[in-house]
Design a protein around this motif. Structure first.
Motif, short mmCIF file in Angstrom:
data_model
loop_
_atom_site.label_atom_id
_atom_site.label_comp_id
_atom_site.label_asym_id
_atom_site.label_seq_id
_atom_site.Cartn_x
_atom_site.Cartn_y
_atom_site.Cartn_z
N ASN A 318 0.83 -1.20 0.00
CA ASN A 318 0.00 0.00 0.00
C ASN A 318 0.87 1.26 0.00
N ASP A 319 0.39 2.29 -0.71
CA ASP A 319 1.03 3.61 -0.74
C ASP A 319 2.41 3.58 -1.40
N LEU A 320 2.65 2.60 -2.26
CA LEU A 320 3.88 2.58 -3.04
C LEU A 320 3.56 3.08 -4.45
N ALA A 321 4.15 4.21 -4.82
CA ALA A 321 3.95 4.78 -6.15
C ALA A 321 5.09 4.33 -7.06
N ILE A 322 4.75 3.67 -8.16
CA ILE A 322 5.73 3.21 -9.14
C ILE A 322 5.59 4.07 -10.39
N TYR A 323 6.73 4.56 -10.90
CA TYR A 323 6.72 5.48 -12.03
C TYR A 323 7.16 4.77 -13.31
N GLY A 324 6.53 5.15 -14.41
CA GLY A 324 6.93 4.60 -15.70
C GLY A 324 5.92 3.64 -16.28
N PRO A 325 6.17 3.17 -17.50
CA PRO A 325 5.21 2.32 -18.21
C PRO A 325 5.22 0.89 -17.69
N GLU A 326 4.16 0.16 -18.06
CA GLU A 326 4.08 -1.25 -17.67
C GLU A 326 5.19 -2.06 -18.33
N LYS A 327 5.39 -1.86 -19.63
CA LYS A 327 6.48 -2.53 -20.33
C LYS A 327 7.74 -1.70 -20.15
N ARG A 328 8.73 -2.29 -19.52
CA ARG A 328 9.90 -1.51 -19.15
C ARG A 328 11.15 -2.37 -19.16
N ALA A 329 12.28 -1.68 -19.06
CA ALA A 329 13.55 -2.38 -18.85
C ALA A 329 13.63 -2.81 -17.38
N ALA A 330 14.76 -3.38 -17.01
CA ALA A 330 14.88 -4.06 -15.71
C ALA A 330 15.17 -3.08 -14.57
N ILE A 332 12.95 -0.41 -11.55
CA ILE A 332 11.68 0.05 -10.98
C ILE A 332 11.98 1.25 -10.10
N THR A 333 11.39 2.38 -10.42
CA THR A 333 11.56 3.61 -9.66
C THR A 333 10.28 3.90 -8.90
N PHE A 334 10.41 4.27 -7.64
CA PHE A 334 9.23 4.34 -6.78
C PHE A 334 9.42 5.33 -5.64
N ASN A 335 8.32 5.67 -4.99
CA ASN A 335 8.32 6.36 -3.70
C ASN A 335 7.36 5.64 -2.78
N LEU A 336 7.70 5.57 -1.52
CA LEU A 336 6.88 4.92 -0.51
C LEU A 336 6.21 5.99 0.34
N ALA A 337 4.89 6.20 0.07
CA ALA A 337 4.10 7.22 0.80
C ALA A 337 4.86 8.54 0.79
N ASP A 338 4.96 9.20 1.96
CA ASP A 338 5.68 10.47 2.00
C ASP A 338 7.04 10.31 2.69
N ILE A 339 7.58 9.10 2.70
CA ILE A 339 8.92 8.86 3.24
C ILE A 339 9.94 9.27 2.18
N HIS A 340 10.90 10.10 2.54
CA HIS A 340 11.88 10.54 1.56
C HIS A 340 12.68 9.35 1.05
N ARG A 376 15.22 3.87 -6.59
CA ARG A 376 15.26 3.04 -7.79
C ARG A 376 15.93 1.71 -7.50
N ALA A 377 15.24 0.64 -7.83
CA ALA A 377 15.80 -0.71 -7.76
C ALA A 377 16.06 -1.18 -9.18
N SER A 378 17.30 -1.46 -9.50
CA SER A 378 17.63 -1.88 -10.87
C SER A 378 18.25 -3.28 -10.83
N PHE A 379 17.76 -4.12 -11.73
CA PHE A 379 18.10 -5.54 -11.76
C PHE A 379 19.06 -5.85 -12.91
N TYR A 380 19.78 -6.96 -12.73
CA TYR A 380 20.67 -7.41 -13.80
C TYR A 380 20.68 -8.93 -13.82
#
Length: 406
Positions: A318-330, A332-340, A376-380
């Protein structure tokens, strides 16, 4: 892909951070290095260390063969026509700046246009700002859709007969957006423009064929694709590079020097002034061998499935905002509620999970997203579903740490 066997090639992953097994989710910033790359650089310094090209002794010949052999590996990896089109440098930033200084300033005049997007890394915005200021050209931006993509209609409506350069990233380092470069290149060429592609986030993850894409320039960095830091590549079509002047002058790049004038070597060496990044290039060649043995198509497919798994798991928070399109590279950029995002990253680090936090060198995009920063969590290829599970667990602990008041 045998991911367990692949992970065993990355010794840095076998450690604990803050009492927890390391989960490294920051490969978009820099990837980890496998043993074959580490050993190739070590072997060069132990057994072949010498400057290249001018020496006629044995070590010099060996070093030159390794260095130029790496250039041929790059040529094959991106399917360029000739090694003359492969310019070694320090990275994507340097490659883009070379085009902005040598090509743009010689070919732009007042009234000409440079077209890019708001989602670009600063390295693909600032050089064009400076080129526009120096030449009187106009900088224009392709409008973004609400999901952080661009449509070909928007490209067609922005690129005009006055456009001389289209500069765009193949993959966004924040949103993971994968742009249709081949189609955008066609639009650019129909209007008489050249296309400059920032490939920093694409070459490590996708099979890139510069001839199929028909891009005019393509820049990327080795350190994001398992190679050492400090080595990068600018690909350019030979007919364009032939007509460009060097921007760095000195040793290595000269043909003949008189007291009042000088002439330059042929491509690619006229753009490689000074002692080149020999060990870095050799490491890049070893990284290309490593990735090619696994297979870029296999890497792409594996990462696609992994990021889909991670997106589904993160969607349960809950309250996790993910930015960008559904089809994406590896990534995921996000913000968790109003936590910096810096606080999110700090708590995750306490759990042994490495993510990136901040504006990701994309402040115009942060403004467009109406945020100051993101995580941002980036996978490889060495990441697993267990890593994604640990990320979810870490974010739930972050909410708990801040009181779960959301």
């Amino acid at each position: 892909m045998d991911v367990k066997a692949i992970r065993e090639q990355f010794p840095i992953l076998d450690q604990e951070v803050n009492g927890h097994p390391l989960v490294y989710l920051d490969s978009s910033a820099t990837s980890q290095k496998p043993l074959p790359v580490i050993e190739a650089v070590n072997d060069y310094y132990r057994n072949h260390n010498s400057n290249v090209h001018r020496g006629v002794h044995t070590l010099g010949s060996r070093a030159t063969d390794l260095y130029e052999g790496a250039r041929e590996k790059v040529r094959q990896f991106i399917n360029a026509d000739s090694t003359a089109e492969i310019i070694f440098n320090r990275g994507t930033t340097v490659g883009i700046n070379l085009v902005a200084h040598s090509y743009a300033r010689a070919n732009l005049t007042e009234g000409d246009e440079i077209v890019t997007t708001e989602m670009e890394h600063h390295s693909n915005i600032i050089p064009w700002q400076q080129a526009a200021k120096a030449t009187g050209a106009t900088l224009k931006y392709i409008p973004l859709e609400v999901d952080g993509t661009v449509t070909l209609d928007s490209v067609r409506n922005t690129v005009t007969k006055n456009t001389k350069i289209v500069a765009i990233g193949h993959v966004s380092n924040v949103l993971g957006t994968i742009h249709p470069i081949k189609e955008i290149a066609k639009i650019a060429h129909e209007n008489g423009a050249v296309i400059v592609v920032d490939g920093a986030q694409s070459v490590p993850h996708l099979q890139v064929d510069v001839k199929d894409l028909d891009c005019d320039f393509y820049a990327f960095s080795g350190h994001k694709m398992c190679a050492p830091t400090g080595i990068g590549v600018l690909y350019g079509k030979k007919e364009l590079l032939d007509n460009m002047e060097p921007v760095e002058f000195g040793g290595e790049m000269i043909d003949f020097v008189d007291l009042y004038d000088s002439t330059w070597k042929e491509l690619p060496w006229k753009f490689e002034g000074g002692t080149p990044i020999i060990a870095g290039a050799i490491g890049l060649g070893a990284a290309i061998d490593f990735l090619s043995d696994i297979g870029m198509e296999n890497i792409t497919n594996y990462e696609t499935n992994l990021v889909e798994y991670a997106m589904a798991k993160l969607g349960s928070i809950n309250d996790l905002a993910i930015y960008g399109p559904e089809k994406r590279a590896a990534l995921i950029t996000f913000n968790l509620a109003d936590i910096h995002s810096h606080d999110v990253s700090t708590v995750l680090d306490a759990e042994g999970i490495a993510v990136r936090a901040g504006h990701h060198c994309a402040q115009p995009l942060m403004k467009w997203l109406n945020v100051t920063a993101t995580a941002r969590a980036s996978f490889y290829l060495y990441n697993t579903e267990a890593d994604a599970d640990r990320l979810v667990e870490g974010l739930l602990k972050t909410k708990e740490y801040f009181g779960d008041v959301f």
